[in-house]
Scaffold this motif. Structure first.
Motif, mmCIF file in Angstrom:
data_model
loop_
_atom_site.group_PDB
_atom_site.id
_atom_site.type_symbol
_atom_site.label_atom_id
_atom_site.label_comp_id
_atom_site.label_asym_id
_atom_site.label_seq_id
_atom_site.Cartn_x
_atom_site.Cartn_y
_atom_site.Cartn_z
ATOM 1 N N UNK A 99 49.124 51.122 45.950
ATOM 2 C CA UNK A 99 47.813 50.823 45.383
ATOM 3 C C UNK A 99 47.397 49.403 45.755
ATOM 4 N N UNK A 100 46.108 49.198 45.814
ATOM 5 C CA UNK A 100 45.557 47.896 46.179
ATOM 6 C C UNK A 100 45.861 46.854 45.107
ATOM 7 N N UNK A 101 46.138 45.630 45.533
ATOM 8 C CA UNK A 101 46.442 44.543 44.597
ATOM 9 C C UNK A 101 45.304 44.286 43.616
ATOM 10 N N UNK A 102 44.072 44.577 44.045
ATOM 11 C CA UNK A 102 42.921 44.325 43.192
ATOM 12 C C UNK A 102 42.975 45.037 41.857
ATOM 13 N N UNK A 103 43.671 46.166 41.802
ATOM 14 C CA UNK A 103 43.787 46.904 40.546
ATOM 15 C C UNK A 103 44.708 46.209 39.543
ATOM 16 N N UNK A 104 45.498 45.263 40.005
ATOM 17 C CA UNK A 104 46.563 44.696 39.190
ATOM 18 C C UNK A 104 46.198 43.386 38.487
ATOM 19 N N UNK A 105 44.991 42.881 38.737
ATOM 20 C CA UNK A 105 44.585 41.611 38.134
ATOM 21 C C UNK A 105 43.889 41.845 36.789
ATOM 22 N N UNK A 106 44.541 42.607 35.938
ATOM 23 C CA UNK A 106 43.986 42.945 34.633
ATOM 24 C C UNK A 106 43.348 44.321 34.655
ATOM 25 N N UNK A 107 43.315 44.975 33.486
ATOM 26 C CA UNK A 107 42.669 46.284 33.377
ATOM 27 C C UNK A 107 41.169 46.080 33.524
ATOM 28 N N UNK A 108 40.598 46.605 34.595
ATOM 29 C CA UNK A 108 39.190 46.384 34.887
ATOM 30 C C UNK A 108 38.392 47.671 34.879
#
Length: 282
Positions: A256-265
């Motif tokens: 999965x892309x790292x962008x998903x991991x910078x907090x629940x968005x």
């Protein structure tokens, strides 16, 4: 004639009021520290007012061209103020610890939002707070409803699964394998997508090859940065211990892309579907 003058004055008053609103809106300058918060602002249709972001803000693609204020754990007051913001939206645990008070003292409006716990309830709360601050309450509720509807459809599928997939989230960097435990975004996403995180420790912890083999996950999730560090997806087998797991043997490795991991968005429904499909449909 008198009625005409009254109507003309009312028209001019309304026109002037709207013009003032438009001028004010055009002058809004938002700086954000926190990738999930940036995504919320853009999802609400206010992305054109964003003039600066931190390094965890990578979505949508257009934010990568904006001026950077550094990593949210290492912010610089001069970098933030140089962008002349009218509003600073930040995670409440941004660092250094005095960054929020410094920005406030500089007469910049600040909206400080919680990052943890990484729950859907907190996401909805943050969407509501940002939407109200930007005077977009209806759009905020629409976004919340959209996410809830999509997650409800996924939950219906999860409820039909007889057994939960046993999952490990692995971050491979420089030859060290770190596994995501409790109180991490990865753990929250695994749970939302219907999996069971085998790691019960707090935060991230280094695992030996023997530990990974002993846990023998059904599914292993890796972030895209780890794949880059390894030199490509064809190098996954170089992670010590991974080839002995059921996940590797059954080709159940998800990236999965790292962008998903910078907090629940606001894209939580999107990544939940990716993970659910990987857990149960492969």
């Amino acid at each position: 004639m008198k009625n005409f003058i009254i109507k003309l004055n009312i028209f001019l008053l309304i026109f002037t009021f709207n013009a003032l609103i438009n001028i004010s809106s055009a002058q809004d300058r938002i700086v954000i520290a926190g990738g999930s918060l940036t995504e919320i602002v853009f999802a609400l249709g206010e992305g054109d007012k964003v003039v600066g972001v931190d390094k965890t803000s990578t979505y949508p693609q257009s934010v990568t061209t904006l001026p950077q204020i550094g990593y949210w754990k290492l912010l610089n007051i001069e970098g933030i103020l140089s962008l002349n913001p009218t509003l600073f939206i930040t995670l409440s645990d941004a660092e250094p610890n005095n960054i929020i008070s410094q920005v406030t003292q500089a007469k910049v409006d600040v909206l400080s939002l919680k990052r943890v716990p990484g729950t859907l309830e907190l996401l909805y709360e943050n969407i509501e707070k940002i939407a109200n601050k930007l005077q977009k309450p209806d759009q905020g509720q629409q976004l919340i409803n959209h996410i809830k509807d999509n997650l409800s459809q996924i939950q219906q599928k999860i409820d039909m699964q007889p057994n939960k997939a046993k999952v490990l989230f692995l971050m491979s960097m420089g030859g060290t394998n770190s596994v995501a435990g409790k109180n991490t975004t990865a753990d929250a996403l695994i749970t939302i997508a219907g999996g069971e995180n085998l790691a019960k420790h707090n935060s991230y912890k280094s695992y030996t090859a023997e530990s990974i083999i002993a846990m023998n996950p059904d599914v292993i999730v890796l972030n895209s940065h780890s794949i880059q560090q390894l030199g490509g997806s064809d190098k996954i087998d170089t992670i010590p211990g991974i080839t002995e797991t059921a996940a590797f043997k059954n080709h159940r490795i998800i990236t999965i892309d790292d962008g998903y991991l910078f907090g629940i968005g606001p894209r939580v429904d999107e990544v939940a579907k990716i993970l659910y499909d990987g857990f149960y449909l492969q």
